[in-house]
Design an enzyme around this catalytic site. Structure first.
Site, PDB file in Angstrom:
ATOM      1  N   ASN A   1       0.883  -1.167   0.000  1.00  0.00           N
ATOM      2  CA  ASN A   1       0.000   0.000   0.000  1.00  0.00           C
ATOM      3  C   ASN A   1       0.920   1.216   0.000  1.00  0.00           C
ATOM      4  OD1 ASN A   1      -1.771   2.036   0.476  1.00  0.00           O
ATOM      5  ND2 ASN A   1      -2.662   1.163   2.331  1.00  0.00           N
TER       6      ASN A   1
ATOM      7  N   LYS B   1       3.505   0.745   2.963  1.00  0.00           N
ATOM      8  CA  LYS B   1       3.109  -0.242   3.972  1.00  0.00           C
ATOM      9  C   LYS B   1       3.088  -1.603   3.294  1.00  0.00           C
ATOM     10  CE  LYS B   1       0.278   2.837   6.711  1.00  0.00           C
ATOM     11  NZ  LYS B   1      -0.849   3.623   6.258  1.00  0.00           N
TER      12      LYS B   1
ATOM     13  N   ARG C   1      -2.261  -1.962  -3.776  1.00  0.00           N
ATOM     14  CA  ARG C   1      -3.512  -1.244  -3.553  1.00  0.00           C
ATOM     15  C   ARG C   1      -3.521  -0.012  -4.470  1.00  0.00           C
ATOM     16  NH1 ARG C   1      -5.220   2.758   1.202  1.00  0.00           N
ATOM     17  NH2 ARG C   1      -7.395   2.938   0.607  1.00  0.00           N
TER      18      ARG C   1
ATOM     19  N   HIS D   1     -13.182   2.152   0.205  1.00  0.00           N
ATOM     20  CA  HIS D   1     -13.140   1.087   1.228  1.00  0.00           C
ATOM     21  C   HIS D   1     -13.678  -0.231   0.668  1.00  0.00           C
ATOM     22  CE1 HIS D   1     -13.501   4.087   4.870  1.00  0.00           C
ATOM     23  NE2 HIS D   1     -12.238   3.818   4.601  1.00  0.00           N
TER      24      HIS D   1
ATOM     25  N   HIS E   1     -17.806   0.552   7.836  1.00  0.00           N
ATOM     26  CA  HIS E   1     -16.371   0.676   8.107  1.00  0.00           C
ATOM     27  C   HIS E   1     -16.179   1.998   8.844  1.00  0.00           C
ATOM     28  CE1 HIS E   1     -12.015   0.024   7.011  1.00  0.00           C
ATOM     29  NE2 HIS E   1     -12.036   1.257   7.487  1.00  0.00           N
ATOM     30  N   LEU E   2     -15.885   1.902  10.143  1.00  0.00           N
ATOM     31  CA  LEU E   2     -15.764   3.108  10.968  1.00  0.00           C
ATOM     32  C   LEU E   2     -14.350   3.213  11.528  1.00  0.00           C
ATOM     33  CD1 LEU E   2     -19.105   2.771  13.009  1.00  0.00           C
ATOM     34  CD2 LEU E   2     -18.754   3.944  10.828  1.00  0.00           C
ATOM     35  N   GLY E   3     -13.552   4.074  10.909  1.00  0.00           N
ATOM     36  CA  GLY E   3     -12.178   4.280  11.375  1.00  0.00           C
ATOM     37  C   GLY E   3     -11.921   5.773  11.392  1.00  0.00           C
ATOM     38  N   ASN E   4     -10.809   6.201  10.782  1.00  0.00           N
ATOM     39  CA  ASN E   4     -10.623   7.636  10.584  1.00  0.00           C
ATOM     40  C   ASN E   4     -11.466   8.109   9.416  1.00  0.00           C
ATOM     41  OD1 ASN E   4      -8.965   8.882  12.515  1.00  0.00           O
ATOM     42  ND2 ASN E   4      -7.290   7.570  11.804  1.00  0.00           N
TER      43      ASN E   4
ATOM     44  N   ARG F   1     -13.120  14.583   8.166  1.00  0.00           N
ATOM     45  CA  ARG F   1     -13.888  14.974   6.978  1.00  0.00           C
ATOM     46  C   ARG F   1     -15.340  15.236   7.365  1.00  0.00           C
ATOM     47  NH1 ARG F   1     -12.129   9.820   4.032  1.00  0.00           N
ATOM     48  NH2 ARG F   1      -9.892  10.151   3.932  1.00  0.00           N
TER      49      ARG F   1
ATOM     50  N   ASP G   1      -9.825  11.432  17.692  1.00  0.00           N
ATOM     51  CA  ASP G   1      -9.601  10.087  18.215  1.00  0.00           C
ATOM     52  C   ASP G   1     -10.833   9.698  19.040  1.00  0.00           C
ATOM     53  OD1 ASP G   1      -8.909   7.952  19.917  1.00  0.00           O
ATOM     54  OD2 ASP G   1      -6.789   8.445  19.731  1.00  0.00           O
TER      55      ASP G   1
ATOM     56  N   ARG H   1     -11.564   7.319  20.972  1.00  0.00           N
ATOM     57  CA  ARG H   1     -11.367   6.922  22.375  1.00  0.00           C
ATOM     58  C   ARG H   1     -11.362   8.144  23.292  1.00  0.00           C
ATOM     59  NH1 ARG H   1      -6.584   3.052  20.726  1.00  0.00           N
ATOM     60  NH2 ARG H   1      -6.507   4.793  19.300  1.00  0.00           N
TER      61      ARG H   1
ATOM     62  N   GLY I   1     -11.459   0.628  13.169  1.00  0.00           N
ATOM     63  CA  GLY I   1     -11.046   0.825  14.565  1.00  0.00           C
ATOM     64  C   GLY I   1     -12.220   1.067  15.507  1.00  0.00           C
TER      65      GLY I   1
ATOM     66  N   GLU J   1      -7.805  -5.921   5.081  1.00  0.00           N
ATOM     67  CA  GLU J   1      -7.750  -5.592   3.655  1.00  0.00           C
ATOM     68  C   GLU J   1      -6.566  -6.273   2.961  1.00  0.00           C
ATOM     69  OE1 GLU J   1      -8.336  -1.686   5.303  1.00  0.00           O
ATOM     70  OE2 GLU J   1      -9.318  -1.079   3.455  1.00  0.00           O
TER      71      GLU J   1
HETATM   72  P1  ADP Z   1      -7.791   4.169   9.841  1.00  0.00           P
HETATM   73  O1  ADP Z   1      -9.060   4.571   9.170  1.00  0.00           O
HETATM   74  O2  ADP Z   1      -6.748   5.241   9.865  1.00  0.00           O
HETATM   75  O3  ADP Z   1      -7.265   2.798   9.439  1.00  0.00           O
HETATM   76  P2  ADP Z   1      -8.661   2.845  12.258  1.00  0.00           P
HETATM   77  O4  ADP Z   1      -9.538   1.899  11.510  1.00  0.00           O
HETATM   78  O5  ADP Z   1      -7.495   2.284  12.992  1.00  0.00           O
HETATM   79  O6  ADP Z   1      -8.177   4.050  11.385  1.00  0.00           O
HETATM   80  O7  ADP Z   1      -9.602   3.615  13.303  1.00  0.00           O
HETATM   81  C1  ADP Z   1      -9.136   4.671  14.074  1.00  0.00           C
HETATM   82  C2  ADP Z   1     -10.252   5.105  15.016  1.00  0.00           C
HETATM   83  O8  ADP Z   1     -10.641   3.990  15.834  1.00  0.00           O
HETATM   84  C3  ADP Z   1      -9.837   6.217  15.956  1.00  0.00           C
HETATM   85  O9  ADP Z   1     -10.883   7.176  16.052  1.00  0.00           O
HETATM   86  C4  ADP Z   1      -9.685   5.489  17.272  1.00  0.00           C
HETATM   87  O10 ADP Z   1      -9.916   6.325  18.367  1.00  0.00           O
HETATM   88  C5  ADP Z   1     -10.796   4.473  17.145  1.00  0.00           C
HETATM   89  N1  ADP Z   1     -10.665   3.399  18.154  1.00  0.00           N
HETATM   90  C6  ADP Z   1      -9.706   2.457  18.269  1.00  0.00           C
HETATM   91  N2  ADP Z   1      -9.931   1.706  19.381  1.00  0.00           N
HETATM   92  C7  ADP Z   1     -11.050   2.198  19.964  1.00  0.00           C
HETATM   93  C8  ADP Z   1     -11.809   1.869  21.134  1.00  0.00           C
HETATM   94  N3  ADP Z   1     -11.445   0.880  21.949  1.00  0.00           N
HETATM   95  N4  ADP Z   1     -12.913   2.599  21.401  1.00  0.00           N
HETATM   96  C9  ADP Z   1     -13.285   3.616  20.606  1.00  0.00           C
HETATM   97  N5  ADP Z   1     -12.627   3.978  19.488  1.00  0.00           N
HETATM   98  C10 ADP Z   1     -11.528   3.274  19.181  1.00  0.00           C
END
Ligand code: ADP
Length: 390
Positions: A7, A14, A85, A174, A202-205, A235, A276, A278, A324, A376
């Site tokens: 990637n 990566k 990728r 995604h 898909h819930l991440g950044n 975003r 973030d 968390r 994440g 992925e």
């Molecule tokens: P990316 O899209 O960059 O790959 P990830 O899929 O790793 O990112 O997701 C990052 C997000 O997941 C951040 O907002 C992080 O705070 C959140 N996250 C990770 N672990 C936890 C958790 N235990 N509780 C709540 N949010 C979390």
């Protein structure tokens, strides 16, 4: 013989190295390419290089040299397949493809659609081809899974020529993650993928949601770019497009700074100052109003999309979380799914885990509720071996 999944970003590479049967051997990255003395190479969490990495070619050579030195490969020829990728495949690429000159030219032509990503992905392809010329190189596109969307889902209600002349339409991203989750869900439910309807989140950044009918994507929240749809880390997701004109005319911003604001200073970060989840949940727990609102907005947007996609699908067998936030936050999963009994027959029950999959619906729930870690790179390795019938 092994499979290398790459990637390649604008300043990083990566990688994950797999056996021919797609078991992961090593992973790591080369990062901060071009950043004078700050370059770094990491394999399996251990830093093996610090210092200047002048360009991607140098980075790739360092990576291969280290893989050889640590015994991961005995010679470069051990790598028989490299899966790359590629973010944007436009309408042209609906599946993984063996890279040749024509494919490279086609990816180059798609650069205007992904000006930040496709050039870096292309660089990765060219450099890897130079370093391991004997391997088969495969391109795997983030957009490909969504190419099954019907016209009424992917066209925007703007003059037709913007579609025919400029390729402006919904592409979705995604895709590799949504496809992986779809296949895992079918495995978990022990039913053929083609018989299942589900909604994957898909819930991440970056965040996106996908409506999958009979195993195929029929709609997704990211659009022409990854900016559309859910509220994300930085975003904005969906906004009234007229806000852009207003920011220009009334707020005195130029297009570049509006772009930067909507992509990098909005979403969770824009609303509460953090991206973030968390930290945001901790702040919300302590009664911080901005953090409480950010979480409420994040969850509300997701629920709106679930409602819309449930209607698009007609029936839903499962709602599946990943990324994440989706994988790790029970708090967010429960908030998204609570109170949906009358409208969707969703009833939250006890969470139980089996082989990495968390199921949390009650026995009488009409819809299965799952959290599945995405992978992925594994999906890319697998799709490549399927393409080459290894
Ligand atoms: P990316 O899209 O960059 O790959 P990830 O899929 O790793 O990112 O997701 C990052 C997000 O997941 C951040 O907002 C992080 O705070 C959140 N996250 C990770 N672990 C936890 C958790 N235990 N509780 C709540 N949010 C979390």
């Amino acid at each position: 013989m092994s499979i290398l999944v790459l990637n390649c970003g604008s300043s990083s590479i990566k990688f994950k190295l797999f056996t021919q049967t797609c078991e992961v051997l090593h992973s790591g990255l080369i990062e901060r390419i071009f950043e004078k003395e700050l370059g770094r190479g990491v394999i399996d969490g251990v830093c093996f290089f610090e210092g200047e990495i002048a360009n991607h070619h140098v980075g790739m050579e360092k990576l291969f040299e280290q893989l050889r030195r640590c015994g991961a490969i005995t010679s470069y020829d051990d790598i028989t397949l490299v899966a790359h990728r590629v973010v944007h495949g436009g309408e042209r690429f609906t599946a993984p493809i063996l890279i040749n000159e024509t494919v490279i030219e086609a990816i180059e032509r798609l650069v205007p659609l992904a000006p930040l990503h496709n050039p870096a992905n292309l660089e990765g392809i060219k450099v890897a081809q130079a370093v391991v010329p004997n391997a088969s190189h495969i391109a795997i596109f983030d957009t490909a899974f969504h190419q099954t969307m019907p016209k009424h889902a992917y066209r925007y209600a703007i003059p037709k020529e913007f579609y025919t002349n400029n390729a402006i339409r919904r592409y979705g991203f995604h895709g590799t993650s949504h496809r992986y989750i779809a296949e895992k869900t079918a495995d978990y439910l022990n039913r053929p993928l083609e018989t299942l309807n589900f909604i994957t989140l898909h819930l991440g950044n970056g965040d996106s949601i996908c409506a999958i009918r009979n195993g195929k994507s029929i709609d997704t929240s990211m659009g022409f770019t990854p900016l559309e749809g859910l509220m994300m880390g930085t975003r904005s997701g969906d906004i009234d497009p007229a806000i852009v004109f207003y920011m220009e005319h009334i707020c005195g911003m130029d297009i570049k700074s509006i772009d930067h604001t909507l992509n990098h200073k909005s979403g969770l970060k824009g609303v509460c100052g953090d991206n973030d989840m968390r930290l945001i949940l901790e702040r919300a727990e302590d009664g911080d109003d901005d953090a409480i609102l950010a979480v409420e907005m994040f969850v509300y947007r997701i629920r709106k999309y679930i409602g819309a996609y449930a209607v698009s699908l007609g029936s839903v067998d499962a709602i599946v979380f990943t990324g994440g936030i989706g994988e790790h936050s029970q708090n967010i999963r429960f908030r998204v799914c609570e109170g949906l009994e009358d409208v969707l027959g969703v009833i939250i029950g006890e969470s139980r885990e089996n082989e990495g999959v968390i199921a949390f619906e009650a026995p009488q729930s009409r819809i299965a509720l799952l959290a599945i870690p995405t992978d992925e790179e594994y999906q890319m390795a697998k799709e490549s071996t399927v393409l080459l019938s290894i």
